[in-house]
Design an enzyme around this catalytic site. Sequence first.
Site, PDB file in Angstrom:
ATOM      1  N   ASP A  27       7.536 -43.256  14.962  1.00 47.76           N
ATOM      2  CA  ASP A  27       8.692 -43.770  14.230  1.00 47.76           C
ATOM      3  C   ASP A  27       9.226 -42.615  13.390  1.00 47.76           C
ATOM      4  O   ASP A  27       8.615 -41.541  13.334  1.00 47.76           O
ATOM      5  CB  ASP A  27       8.252 -44.936  13.321  1.00 47.76           C
ATOM      6  N   SER A  28      10.336 -42.858  12.721  1.00 41.57           N
ATOM      7  CA  SER A  28      10.848 -41.836  11.807  1.00 41.57           C
ATOM      8  C   SER A  28       9.985 -41.756  10.543  1.00 41.57           C
ATOM      9  O   SER A  28       9.983 -40.744   9.861  1.00 41.57           O
ATOM     10  CB  SER A  28      12.287 -42.173  11.413  1.00 41.57           C
ATOM     11  N   TYR A  59      16.576 -42.012  10.864  1.00 43.97           N
ATOM     12  CA  TYR A  59      17.210 -41.875  12.180  1.00 43.97           C
ATOM     13  C   TYR A  59      18.512 -42.680  12.271  1.00 43.97           C
ATOM     14  O   TYR A  59      19.413 -42.333  13.014  1.00 43.97           O
ATOM     15  CB  TYR A  59      16.260 -42.414  13.272  1.00 43.97           C
ATOM     16  N   GLY A  60      18.532 -43.790  11.540  1.00 42.49           N
ATOM     17  CA  GLY A  60      19.597 -44.779  11.723  1.00 42.49           C
ATOM     18  C   GLY A  60      21.002 -44.323  11.389  1.00 42.49           C
ATOM     19  O   GLY A  60      21.973 -45.016  11.698  1.00 42.49           O
ATOM     20  N   CYS A  90      10.097 -47.807  16.938  1.00 43.24           N
ATOM     21  CA  CYS A  90      11.357 -47.511  16.256  1.00 43.24           C
ATOM     22  C   CYS A  90      12.483 -48.123  17.085  1.00 43.24           C
ATOM     23  O   CYS A  90      12.656 -47.776  18.259  1.00 43.24           O
ATOM     24  CB  CYS A  90      11.503 -45.992  16.170  1.00 43.24           C
ATOM     25  N   ASN A  91      13.208 -49.032  16.469  1.00 45.20           N
ATOM     26  CA  ASN A  91      14.316 -49.687  17.192  1.00 45.20           C
ATOM     27  C   ASN A  91      15.436 -48.714  17.508  1.00 45.20           C
ATOM     28  O   ASN A  91      16.062 -48.801  18.569  1.00 45.20           O
ATOM     29  CB  ASN A  91      14.886 -50.821  16.358  1.00 45.20           C
ATOM     30  N   THR A  92      15.702 -47.796  16.578  1.00 46.92           N
ATOM     31  CA  THR A  92      16.813 -46.868  16.770  1.00 46.92           C
ATOM     32  C   THR A  92      16.554 -45.996  17.997  1.00 46.92           C
ATOM     33  O   THR A  92      17.430 -45.831  18.857  1.00 46.92           O
ATOM     34  CB  THR A  92      17.008 -46.011  15.501  1.00 46.92           C
ATOM     35  N   GLU A 167      11.215 -46.595   2.204  1.00 43.07           N
ATOM     36  CA  GLU A 167      10.469 -45.326   2.155  1.00 43.07           C
ATOM     37  C   GLU A 167      10.148 -44.942   0.710  1.00 43.07           C
ATOM     38  O   GLU A 167       9.139 -44.309   0.438  1.00 43.07           O
ATOM     39  CB  GLU A 167      11.254 -44.209   2.852  1.00 43.07           C
ATOM     40  N   CYS A 199      14.640 -53.395  12.961  1.00 41.96           N
ATOM     41  CA  CYS A 199      14.156 -52.082  12.505  1.00 41.96           C
ATOM     42  C   CYS A 199      12.700 -52.300  12.095  1.00 41.96           C
ATOM     43  O   CYS A 199      12.398 -53.268  11.389  1.00 41.96           O
ATOM     44  CB  CYS A 199      14.985 -51.591  11.325  1.00 41.96           C
ATOM     45  N   THR A 200      11.828 -51.413  12.530  1.00 43.43           N
ATOM     46  CA  THR A 200      10.395 -51.632  12.264  1.00 43.43           C
ATOM     47  C   THR A 200      10.043 -51.475  10.782  1.00 43.43           C
ATOM     48  O   THR A 200       8.962 -51.882  10.366  1.00 43.43           O
ATOM     49  CB  THR A 200       9.532 -50.667  13.102  1.00 43.43           C
ATOM     50  N   HIS A 201      10.944 -50.880  10.009  1.00 48.44           N
ATOM     51  CA  HIS A 201      10.697 -50.819   8.560  1.00 48.44           C
ATOM     52  C   HIS A 201      10.824 -52.207   7.911  1.00 48.44           C
ATOM     53  O   HIS A 201      10.209 -52.460   6.877  1.00 48.44           O
ATOM     54  CB  HIS A 201      11.727 -49.904   7.874  1.00 48.44           C
TER      55      HIS A 201
HETATM   56  N1  DGL Z   1      12.097 -47.712  11.809  1.00 53.30           N
HETATM   57  C1  DGL Z   1      13.102 -47.218  12.650  1.00 53.30           C
HETATM   58  C2  DGL Z   1      13.839 -48.290  13.393  1.00 53.30           C
HETATM   59  O1  DGL Z   1      13.206 -49.238  13.768  1.00 53.30           O
HETATM   60  C3  DGL Z   1      13.931 -46.076  12.121  1.00 53.30           C
HETATM   61  C4  DGL Z   1      14.672 -46.290  10.853  1.00 53.30           C
HETATM   62  C5  DGL Z   1      15.424 -45.053  10.410  1.00 53.30           C
HETATM   63  O2  DGL Z   1      14.809 -43.977  10.377  1.00 53.30           O
HETATM   64  O3  DGL Z   1      16.609 -45.174  10.117  1.00 53.30           O
HETATM   65  O4  DGL Z   1      14.998 -48.199  13.668  1.00 53.30           O
END
Ligand code: DGL
Length: 284
Positions: A27-28, A59-60, A90-92, A167, A199-201
């Site tokens: 993931d990011s 990443y988003g 990571c969804n992105t 974060e 988003c996994t966050h």
């Molecule tokens: N956790 C990631 C996702 O699921 C990345 C979020 C990010 O870095 O913007 O998209």
Amino acid sequence: MCSSSIFKGNFDDFPDQNCLPAIGVFDSGVGGLTVLRQIYKQLPNESIIYFGDTAHLPYGIRSQAEILQYVREILNWMQQQRVKMVIMACNTSSALTLENVRQEFDFPILGVVLPGARAAVQQGKRIGVIATPATAKSNAYRQAIMEIQPDVQVWQVSCPEFVPLIEQNRIHDPYTIEVAKCYLEPLIKQEIDTLVYGCTHYPHLAPVLRLLLPSYVKLVDPSVHVVAACAQELDLLSIRNTRLPMPTRFAVSGCPQQFAQSGLQWLGYTPLVEQVYLTDATVS
Ligand code: DGL
């Protein structure tokens, strides 16, 4: 100030050289830890190599070309670690790069979007998706959901402030609650019955989101479902580990201490974290 690494040893010296290959998870940042926790629950025998591309977080808000470059670098590194499979936690990355990179590597690569979409259509007919700007813009969830079940309605909301707040560990900050209210408002107005963490966050925000959403709204966490898909794939390929796993190896491209501190919060233990410089990781 961030020193190069808090892990002073060398993972090559570990007495684990005979163990079965690990599953790579990336993931990011700390978002992928929601997937890792599911792996610990559902696949307790698997050894894991976790990579957080914290130097390029978030990443988003990045372009597809940038994310593709980072993902290729991470997958090349995973290949050098001889992983047997990779989960894009990571969804992105899953939304923007999975189809590009899947054929480029000789190990299976799983993304979170399809398992999440499959789970969502089993829960309801009015589906909200909260996601990073890049994932929302890609329409990946809408497309995946409509392909499986064309008669449902999907609303996607881009939530650019969530990842930085998570974060920074500002989950219970009053500002975070205000931001969450703002993002959820259009979805609540549409009377969604299901909300997907796109988003996994975001599962880290569950206490806040649960507080703000009507109680009948079902929450879908794609992490649960990608790990279930991973278990199926391991069985299909007969590569499930039945021996004891090795301790999870954590690597980041940014500051190891910062990641270790967040890890304590989300994992319940302070992970050893090494810093890895990926080749050509220079797009910023
Ligand atoms: N956790 C990631 C996702 O699921 C990345 C979020 C990010 O870095 O913007 O998209």
